[in-house]
Design an enzyme around this catalytic site. Structure first.
Site, PDB file in Angstrom:
ATOM      1  N   LYS A 186       4.655   8.533  15.090  1.00  0.00           N
ATOM      2  CA  LYS A 186       4.267   7.120  15.001  1.00  0.00           C
ATOM      3  C   LYS A 186       5.154   6.470  13.936  1.00  0.00           C
ATOM      4  CE  LYS A 186       2.025   4.228  13.173  1.00  0.00           C
ATOM      5  NZ  LYS A 186       2.713   3.050  12.578  1.00  0.00           N
ATOM      6  N   GLU A 261       2.912  12.940   1.635  1.00  0.00           N
ATOM      7  CA  GLU A 261       3.889  12.609   0.588  1.00  0.00           C
ATOM      8  C   GLU A 261       3.711  11.136   0.287  1.00  0.00           C
ATOM      9  OE1 GLU A 261       7.065  11.054  -0.781  1.00  0.00           O
ATOM     10  OE2 GLU A 261       8.460  12.366   0.316  1.00  0.00           O
ATOM     11  N   CYS A 295      10.612   6.479  -2.396  1.00  0.00           N
ATOM     12  CA  CYS A 295       9.429   7.050  -3.071  1.00  0.00           C
ATOM     13  C   CYS A 295       9.800   7.700  -4.392  1.00  0.00           C
ATOM     14  CB  CYS A 295       8.765   8.119  -2.208  1.00  0.00           C
ATOM     15  SG  CYS A 295       8.640   7.703  -0.490  1.00  0.00           S
ATOM     16  N   GLU A 392       3.071   1.513  -8.458  1.00  0.00           N
ATOM     17  CA  GLU A 392       4.364   1.628  -7.781  1.00  0.00           C
ATOM     18  C   GLU A 392       4.753   0.253  -7.249  1.00  0.00           C
ATOM     19  OE1 GLU A 392       4.468   3.623  -3.929  1.00  0.00           O
ATOM     20  OE2 GLU A 392       6.319   4.610  -4.533  1.00  0.00           O
TER      21      GLU A 392
END
Ligand code: ADP
Length: 490
Positions: A186, A261, A295, A392
Site C-alpha cells: 500500500k 519503523e 526519518c 519530529e
C-alpha cells in the site's frame, strides 16, 4: 513531446491484483499533485476494504498454488535480480516519475533513489538461497534428529510513506520476496506513481501472478483494511509514530507479526576536535537532503561551545548557497515539501519555535506562493520543552543546542532526552569519546564521523518510540519468516 515518464504519469492508473490491472470496486479516486506547482498531474484508485480483500486472496492463492513453478529459492534470486535490471533499464523514467510525484531534485532521484532501489534488490536477491534452519544437539534422553526450519511467514502487508517511495517499496518487498512471502503493498496516497510503474516491471520480468499486489489508497481505508485483514500474517510499516501506534494496536487483534519503523529526532553531537569542515557538509546534507523528509535525518545538533560559532556559520553558509527550486530543474539541490498540508505543518513548527524564543539563524520562510517550498532553516537557542526540539518536524529545519560538558554521561543524557531513538551521529577524533558515546546513546543506528546513507547489510530500526524490529541484513529477511522447531525420535 511528453517524456516517457510524463506519458506514464498521465495514463490511467489501476490496482495490480493477482497479476492483472483492475479498477477499484468503489470507483473512488485520489488526485496526485506535483509539489513544485500544486497542480494535479494524475489520479489513482482510492482502494477500499474490498480491493484489499481481493489482493490478500490473490496473494494467498499464490502461496497455496501447489503447481506454482518458478518460486524456488534460486528462481526468487533470479527474479529479484531481474527486477533490479529492469529498474536500471528504466532509471531515467523512474527518476522523473519520482521527482514529479514527490518533488525531490531529479539529481537525487537519479543518483540516490533509483540506484538505491536496484542495489537493495540485488543485495536481498542473494538471501533467497541462504536463509535456512539449524540442527541442534539436544540432551534429553533418547536419540533425536532435532532441527529448525525457516518458512515464509505468509501474506505480508507493507505500508510505506511518501518520502522515498520507490526505495521504500523495494526495501520492504525485496526481503519479503527473498523469504518466499507474497505481498500486498500500500503506497502512500501522496506518492503512488513509481510503485505502479514498478508493478509493470514486476509483470514484465515474470514474477508468478499474485506474488506482488499493489493497492493504492488512503491510510484510513486501504491501509486500515490491510492491517485488520485476518489473512495477513505480518505488517511492515514505515511512517509516523502517531500512525504506527494505531497500527500496532489494530494488528494486535489478530496477533500479526509487526515491524514498525517510525519517527526520529536524531542527535548530531560535535566535539571541538572534530573535522569541522567535513562535519558541516555532512550535517547540512543530512538535514537538507530530501528537504529534511528523512526519518533518520540528524535534526538536532548538539555542538560544544568551543566550536559552536564556526560550525553553525559554516552550516548556514551551505544553506545559503543551496539552490531551492522545482525538482525537474537539474540545478535544483532542494525541492519542495511533499504537500500543502506538510508545508503548513513545517512552517507551523518554525513559527512556534520563534515564539518559544528560538533564533532563526537562516531561512524560516516559505519561498514563493506556488508549490511547497521552504528555505533551509537553522534554529539556534533551542532547548527541551520547545516543540521544535521535542517533536519530529520532518522538514529542512536544524535545531541547535550548545553544550559545555565533557562528561559523556551528561552529554548522552541530553542527546537521549527524546522519545525517539532511530539514529545518532558523533563527530570526534577521540576514540575514547566515540566508543563511550556509542555505548551510551539509545539509537538503532549510529554513525561516527559520517552523515547519512546506509548499506543494506546493516540492520536499521528504532529504539524507544522510533519503532521495533529491524530491516536490512539477515535479520531483515528473517523478519519475514516463522521458525519451526522439529524433533524426530530416531
Ligand atoms: P503522514 O502523516 O506523513 O502522511 P503516515 O505515517 O500517516 O504519515 O503515513 C504513512 C503510511 O501509512 C501511508 O501509506 C498512509 O496511507 C498509511 N496510513 C495512514 N494511516 C493509516 C492507518 N490508520 N492504517 C494503516 N495505514 C495508514
Amino acid at each position: 513531446m511528453p517524456t516517457t515518464a510524463e506519458t506514464f504519469v498521465a495514463s490511467t492508473h489501476r490496482l495490480f491484483i493477482g497479476g492483472r490491472w483492475e479498477d477499484g470496486r468503489a470507483g473512488e479516486r485520489i488526485d496526485v499533485e506535483d509539489p513544485s506547482t500544486g497542480e494535479r498531474i494524475a489520479s489513482v484508485v482510492a482502494g477500499g476494504a474490498e480491493d484489499i480483500d481481493r489482493a490478500v486472496n490473490a496473494a494467498q492463492r499464490a502461496l497455496d498454488d501447489p503447481h506454482r513453478t518458478g518460486w524456488s529459492p534460486a528462481d526468487r534470486t533470479r527474479l529479484i535480480w531481474a527486477l533490479a535490471d529492469a529498474i536500471d533499464a528504466h532509471a531515467d523514467e523512474l527518476a522523473e516519475i519520482e521527482t514529479l510525484d514527490v518533488g525531490k531534485p531529479l539529481r537525487n532521484s537519479r543518483n540516490i533513489d533509483i540506484p538505491g532501489a536496484a542495489a537493495a534488490l540485488r543485495y536481498f536477491s542473494g538471501w533467497a538461497t541462504k536463509i535456512g534452519g539449524e540442527t541442534m544437539p539436544v540432551s534429553i534422553p533418547g536419540d533425536w534428529h532435532a532441527y529448525t526450519v525457516r518458512e515464509a511467514v505468509g501474506v505480508v502487508g507493507q505500508i510505506i510513506p511518501w518520502n522515498y517511495p520507490l526505495m521504500g517499496a523495494v526495501t520492504k518487498m525485496a526481503p519479503a520476496l527473498a523469504a518466499g512471502c507474497s505481498i500486498v503493498l500500500k503506497p502512500a496516497e501522496q506518492t503512488p506513481l513509481s510503485a505502479l510503474r514498478m508493478g509493470q516491471l514486476i509483470e514484465s520480468v515474470g514474477f508468478p501472478s499474485g506474488t506482488v499486489n499493489i493497492v493504492t489508497g488512503h491510510g484510513r481505508s486501504a491501509g486500515a483494511a490491510l492491517v485488520q485483514h485476518p489473512g495477513v500474517a505480518k505488517i511492515s510499516f514505515t511512517g509516523s509514530t502517531a500512525t504506527g501506534k494505531g497500527i500496532v494496536r489494530a494488528a494486535s487483534e489478530t496477533i500479526k507479526r509487526v515491524t514498525v519503523e517510525l519517527g526520529g529526532k536524531s542527535p548530531v553531537i560535535v566535539f571541538p576536535d572534530a573535522d569541522l569542515e567535513k562535519a558541516a557538509v555532512a550535517i547540512a546534507q543530512g538535514i537538507f537532503l530530501n528537504s529534511g523528509q528523512t526519518c533518520s535525518a540528524g535534526s538536532h545538533l548538539f555542538v560544544h561551545r568551543a566550536v559552536a560559532e564556526p560550525l553553525v556559520a559554516a552550516i548556514c553558509d551551505i544553506a545559503r548557497e543551496m539552490r531551492l527550486g522545482p525538482g525537474m530543474d537539474i540545478q535544483t539541490q532542494l525541492g519542495p515539501l511533499v504537500s500543502a498540508q506538510h508545508l503548513e505543518k513545517v512552517l507551523g513548527f518554525v513559527e512556534q519555535g520563534r515564539r518559544d524564543g528560538a533564533t532563526i539563524a537562516i531561512g524560516g520562510l516559505r519561498r514563493g506562493d506556488r508549490g511547497y517550498f521552504v528555505e533551509p532553516t537553522v534554529l539556534t537557542g533551542t532547548r527541551p520543552g520547545m516543540s521544535v526540539v521535542d517533536e519530529e518536524i520532518f522538514g529542512p529545519v536544524l535545531c541547535v543546542s550548545i553544550f559545555d560538558e565533557t562528561d559523556l554521561d551528561a552529554i548522552a543524557e541530553k542527546a537521549n532526552a527524546t522519545v525517539y531513538g532511530l539514529a545518532a551521529y558523533v563527530w570526534t577524533r577521540d576514540v575514547r569519546i566515540a566508543h563511550g558515546l556509542v555505548r551510551r546513546l539509545k539509537a538503532g543506528s549510529i554513525r561516527v564521523n559520517a552523515g547519512g546513507g546506509g548499506d543494506f547489510a546493516m540492520p536499521v530500526g528504532g529504539y524507544k518510540q522510533s519503532g521495533f524490529g529491524r530491516e536490512n541484513g539477515r535479520l531483515g529477511v528473517e523478519a519475514y519468516t516463522e521458525l519451526k522447531s522439529v524433533m524426530m525420535a530416531v
